[in-house]
Design an enzyme around this catalytic site. Sequence first.
Site, PDB file in Angstrom:
ATOM      1  NE  ARG A 161      14.869   0.236   7.564  1.00  0.00           N
ATOM      2  CZ  ARG A 161      15.610   0.393   8.621  1.00  0.00           C
ATOM      3  NH1 ARG A 161      16.903   0.416   8.525  1.00  0.00           N
ATOM      4  NH2 ARG A 161      15.039   0.520   9.787  1.00  0.00           N
ATOM      5  CE  LYS A 203       3.828   5.965   2.899  1.00  0.00           C
ATOM      6  NZ  LYS A 203       4.952   5.028   2.959  1.00  0.00           N
ATOM      7  N   PRO A 214       0.818  -1.216   0.000  1.00  0.00           N
ATOM      8  CG  PRO A 214      -0.683  -1.515   1.737  1.00  0.00           C
ATOM      9  CD  PRO A 214       0.613  -2.022   1.202  1.00  0.00           C
ATOM     10  CD  GLU A 215       4.600   2.579  -2.523  1.00  0.00           C
ATOM     11  OE1 GLU A 215       4.871   3.649  -3.069  1.00  0.00           O
ATOM     12  OE2 GLU A 215       5.368   1.598  -2.525  1.00  0.00           O
TER      13      GLU A 215
END
Length: 273
Positions: free
Chosen positions: A258, A51, A2-3
């Site tokens: 990351r 977000k 999700p972004e």
Amino acid sequence: MPEGDTVYRHAAQLREALAGRVLESTDFRVPRYATVDLSGHTVDEVISRGKHLIIRVGDTTIQSHLKMEGLWHTYTSTGQQAPRWRRPAHTARCVLTTAETQAVGFSLGELRVLTREQEDDLLSGLGPDLLGPDWNHDEARRRMLEEPQRSIGVALLDQRNLAGVGNVFRSEICFLARLSPLTPVAEVPDLDRIIELSHRLLTVNKLRPRRATTGDAVSSINYWVYGRAKKTCLRCGTRIQRSELGEEELRERAIEDRSIYVCSHCQPAWIPA
Ligand SMILES: [Zn+2]
């Protein structure tokens, strides 16, 4: 993952299902809010900010963050029979029911019930929202340049600079700009282009059911580099490399993953002058 685009879509869907409707029952399945009951109140609006997903009910705000796995589903209520959920019940964190609809948040990374004042505090920490009505390119640029030695790959993820970019988009943005993510912000040859790319990629994807950054160029493959470690670059054939790039403490701590993906040929390493 999700972004900003995913959250925008979820907000649109929840708005359709809930806005203007009276809550018949609410069920917060996290210990801290287990006793909160908003039944009888009307849902005023549903918005996304970066977000964060914000559901406003009178003086109260239900804030959620999808993080890695979270999602909201909406169901049509059919009389007495409870709708059949498409996710396991034990992963449900929030259930909002009206006479006609039911919205269920599953595996939410964050769920909070806030006062409007607390909501303001939370959102005031965000940079310009790439998909917000008040998107401000120049302000995003100014914020990014406040820490000129930070790498662009990290600056793009920092929601205080611009809100909405996550791990997928940062890899894709750096690839499309042919830029090593390790390049310090001050050394990026065209920072405006990076910001425009961010805005454009999120905008074109905000209503697409399946996110893609490759567009029509390579319609069967969604991303140029993200998730394509050891596969060949669609542009030059070099093997894509995966590494990690992040800071221990980005203020929002929204980065669990990351991973960053790079084509070393298309995105030559940044070498200090
Ligand atoms: Zn390449």
